[in-house]
Design a protein around this motif. Sequence first.
Motif, short mmCIF file in Angstrom:
data_model
loop_
_atom_site.label_atom_id
_atom_site.label_comp_id
_atom_site.label_asym_id
_atom_site.label_seq_id
_atom_site.Cartn_x
_atom_site.Cartn_y
_atom_site.Cartn_z
N ILE A 105 0.83 -1.20 0.00
CA ILE A 105 0.00 0.00 0.00
C ILE A 105 0.87 1.25 0.00
CG2 ILE A 105 -1.69 1.31 1.34
CD1 ILE A 105 -2.82 -1.39 2.29
N LEU A 106 1.89 1.28 0.87
CA LEU A 106 2.76 2.45 0.95
C LEU A 106 3.55 2.65 -0.33
CD1 LEU A 106 4.10 2.04 4.61
CD2 LEU A 106 2.25 3.52 3.80
N LEU A 348 -8.74 0.84 1.66
CA LEU A 348 -7.37 0.32 1.74
C LEU A 348 -7.30 -0.89 2.68
CD1 LEU A 348 -5.34 3.67 1.90
CD2 LEU A 348 -5.54 2.10 -0.04
N VAL A 349 -8.00 -0.80 3.81
CA VAL A 349 -8.01 -1.94 4.74
C VAL A 349 -8.70 -3.13 4.09
CG1 VAL A 349 -8.87 -2.77 6.96
CG2 VAL A 349 -7.90 -0.47 6.78
N ALA A 350 -9.83 -2.87 3.43
CA ALA A 350 -10.55 -3.95 2.75
C ALA A 350 -9.66 -4.60 1.69
CB ALA A 350 -11.83 -3.41 2.11
N GLY A 351 -8.96 -3.78 0.93
CA GLY A 351 -8.07 -4.32 -0.10
C GLY A 351 -6.93 -5.12 0.50
N GLY A 352 -6.36 -4.63 1.60
CA GLY A 352 -5.25 -5.34 2.23
C GLY A 352 -5.66 -6.69 2.78
N LEU A 353 -6.80 -6.73 3.47
CA LEU A 353 -7.28 -8.01 4.03
C LEU A 353 -7.62 -9.00 2.92
CD1 LEU A 353 -9.59 -6.71 6.91
CD2 LEU A 353 -7.31 -7.71 7.12
N THR A 354 -8.26 -8.51 1.88
CA THR A 354 -8.61 -9.40 0.77
C THR A 354 -7.36 -9.89 0.05
OG1 THR A 354 -10.65 -8.11 0.49
CG2 THR A 354 -10.07 -9.63 -1.29
N PRO A 377 -11.21 -9.94 -7.13
CA PRO A 377 -11.81 -9.81 -5.79
C PRO A 377 -11.30 -8.60 -5.02
CG PRO A 377 -11.16 -12.08 -6.21
CD PRO A 377 -10.58 -11.26 -7.31
N ILE A 378 -10.03 -8.29 -5.15
CA ILE A 378 -9.48 -7.14 -4.42
C ILE A 378 -10.08 -5.84 -4.97
CG2 ILE A 378 -7.37 -5.93 -3.73
CD1 ILE A 378 -5.86 -8.55 -4.19
N CYS A 379 -10.14 -5.74 -6.30
CA CYS A 379 -10.76 -4.56 -6.91
C CYS A 379 -12.19 -4.39 -6.44
CB CYS A 379 -10.72 -4.66 -8.43
SG CYS A 379 -9.14 -4.23 -9.20
N LEU A 380 -12.96 -5.47 -6.45
CA LEU A 380 -14.35 -5.39 -6.04
C LEU A 380 -14.47 -5.03 -4.56
CD1 LEU A 380 -15.76 -8.47 -7.97
CD2 LEU A 380 -16.10 -6.06 -8.53
N ALA A 381 -13.58 -5.57 -3.73
CA ALA A 381 -13.61 -5.23 -2.31
C ALA A 381 -13.30 -3.76 -2.07
CB ALA A 381 -12.61 -6.10 -1.54
N MET A 382 -12.50 -3.18 -2.95
CA MET A 382 -12.14 -1.76 -2.82
C MET A 382 -13.09 -0.85 -3.59
SD MET A 382 -7.98 -2.21 -3.19
CE MET A 382 -7.50 -0.56 -2.67
N GLY A 383 -14.08 -1.45 -4.25
CA GLY A 383 -15.02 -0.65 -5.01
C GLY A 383 -14.47 -0.12 -6.31
N LEU A 384 -13.58 -0.89 -6.95
CA LEU A 384 -12.94 -0.45 -8.19
C LEU A 384 -13.48 -1.23 -9.38
CD1 LEU A 384 -9.23 -0.37 -6.92
CD2 LEU A 384 -10.80 1.56 -7.13
N PRO A 385 -13.59 -0.60 -10.54
CA PRO A 385 -14.03 -1.32 -11.74
C PRO A 385 -12.98 -2.31 -12.21
CG PRO A 385 -13.34 0.91 -12.30
CD PRO A 385 -13.31 0.83 -10.80
N ILE A 386 -13.43 -3.37 -12.88
CA ILE A 386 -12.51 -4.41 -13.32
C ILE A 386 -12.44 -4.53 -14.84
CG2 ILE A 386 -12.85 -5.74 -11.20
CD1 ILE A 386 -14.67 -7.63 -12.78
N GLY A 387 -13.10 -3.63 -15.54
CA GLY A 387 -13.12 -3.72 -16.99
C GLY A 387 -11.77 -3.61 -17.65
N VAL A 388 -10.83 -2.93 -17.00
CA VAL A 388 -9.51 -2.73 -17.60
C VAL A 388 -8.59 -3.92 -17.36
CG1 VAL A 388 -8.40 -1.62 -15.62
CG2 VAL A 388 -7.73 -0.94 -17.95
N LEU A 389 -8.94 -4.83 -16.48
CA LEU A 389 -8.04 -5.93 -16.11
C LEU A 389 -7.63 -6.79 -17.31
CD1 LEU A 389 -9.33 -7.19 -12.64
CD2 LEU A 389 -7.54 -5.53 -13.16
N PRO A 390 -8.52 -7.14 -18.24
CA PRO A 390 -8.05 -7.95 -19.38
C PRO A 390 -6.97 -7.26 -20.21
CG PRO A 390 -10.42 -8.08 -19.23
CD PRO A 390 -9.98 -7.01 -18.25
N ILE A 391 -7.02 -5.94 -20.29
CA ILE A 391 -5.98 -5.20 -21.02
C ILE A 391 -4.66 -5.31 -20.26
CG2 ILE A 391 -5.30 -2.97 -21.96
CD1 ILE A 391 -7.70 -4.23 -23.34
N LEU A 392 -4.72 -5.17 -18.95
CA LEU A 392 -3.50 -5.27 -18.13
C LEU A 392 -2.98 -6.70 -18.11
CD1 LEU A 392 -4.52 -2.97 -15.12
CD2 LEU A 392 -3.36 -2.35 -17.25
N LEU A 393 -3.88 -7.68 -18.17
CA LEU A 393 -3.48 -9.08 -18.22
C LEU A 393 -2.57 -9.35 -19.42
CD1 LEU A 393 -3.76 -12.17 -17.62
CD2 LEU A 393 -5.89 -12.11 -18.91
N ALA A 394 -2.83 -8.67 -20.52
CA ALA A 394 -2.06 -8.91 -21.74
C ALA A 394 -0.59 -8.54 -21.59
CB ALA A 394 -2.67 -8.14 -22.91
#
Length: 427
Positions: A105-106, A348-354, A377-394
């Motif tokens: 996180i830091l 941030l706490v939710a993301g860290g625990l997940t 799951p971490i993105c969803l726990a932090m309230g973040l969209p996941i639509g960009v993940l397949p692009i980053l996966l590449a």
Amino acid sequence: MSRSRFAAFFTSLSFFVIVALVAGVAAGAAAQNAHAPWLTAALGALEGLGQVWLNALRMTVMPLVFSLLVTGIVSIADAAATGRIAARSLVVFGLMLVAATVYAILAGLGLLTLWPIDPEAGRAMLAGIPSDAAAAVGRAAQTNALDAFLSSLAPSNVIKAAADDGVLAVVVFAVAFGFAATRIRADLRRPLAGFFEAVAETMVVIVHWVLLAAPFGVFALALGVGLRAGLGVAGTLAHYVAILCLSQIGLILLIYVAVTLWGRISLARFARAAAPAQVVAVSTQSSLASLPVMIERARDWLGVPQASAGLVLPLAVAVFRITSPVANLGVCLYVAQLNGIELGLGALVAGGLTAIAVSIASVGLPGQVSFFASIAPICLAMGLPIGVLPILLAVEVVPDIFRTVGNVTADLAATRIVAGEDITAEE
């Protein structure tokens, strides 16, 4: 097909995914420059199929994470019962994972503050990504206040929470369920663990099937990016890779410091011992493939007794993946800044625990599978969209090398730390 053969297949698939990403962005950019409405409309229809592919991946997240967490916790509890060294190993693994999560996180926030995403390039890239209404709901719940985060830990209806993408609530319930399973009779626990292991394996097979279409899915999603962002998206992706690699390099350096302080060994000696295993990690991108070299180096160069090395290192490969929270949180923090989302303490706490939970759940999955199964799951726990993940996966190929090197380095460091007192007494 065995898991090792699946892993080899998806390693080769990575090449085609990268080609699909480049081709999709290029085709979209060409259509943008052609100023042909009919062509743009045709590509837009094809882009919609990319969302279908993304949804097919997303539908496996909840059952996969729940099943893997339950089986992972049961296996860890069984390992802890095998003896003093195993129990000490799990304590060291846990402390290192927590420290790595705080560092993640830091470091992620610090790197993105010092070297932020270009706002215009980020907006242009997101213009071609499908919106995620569910994440907007989760974001409102996670960023408004810490009490909203605390209330999400124990939902009145876990099924409804799962349907609403309340990943953290599902993770908490899965952890409680897993530990409760360790308290029942062995004749009841074994079939229960076997059931969830079968569910997890089934979900992995479904993900494998979906990923067979990864080149097409990434191509379709990249079309939208190319149509709206053009070729300028390459700079943003290069920036993303650099940020992720820098955060993991920082972690590896901290591992050297930790083993020097708590492993009671000189920095030069540990570096010489770890180097051959790190070379194997770079060439294979597999901690399991590096295991024979790690055992040999731990025994002959780190002074770890054969019995300790033979127990701690296989256990580390099985349940310990220190770069998981660092890399996964790095991706999520990048997604947050890319979308212009300010993360509060609750998020941030939710993301860290997940992140800690899924680092255990995703162990043993092939890289292509674990990327989405760990980060979504971490993105969803932090309230973040996941639509960009397949692009980053590449473009995950380069960061994945540093993931493996970091894991191998941490495995050797943890082995020396666990056996440190006994070694010091002998030396």
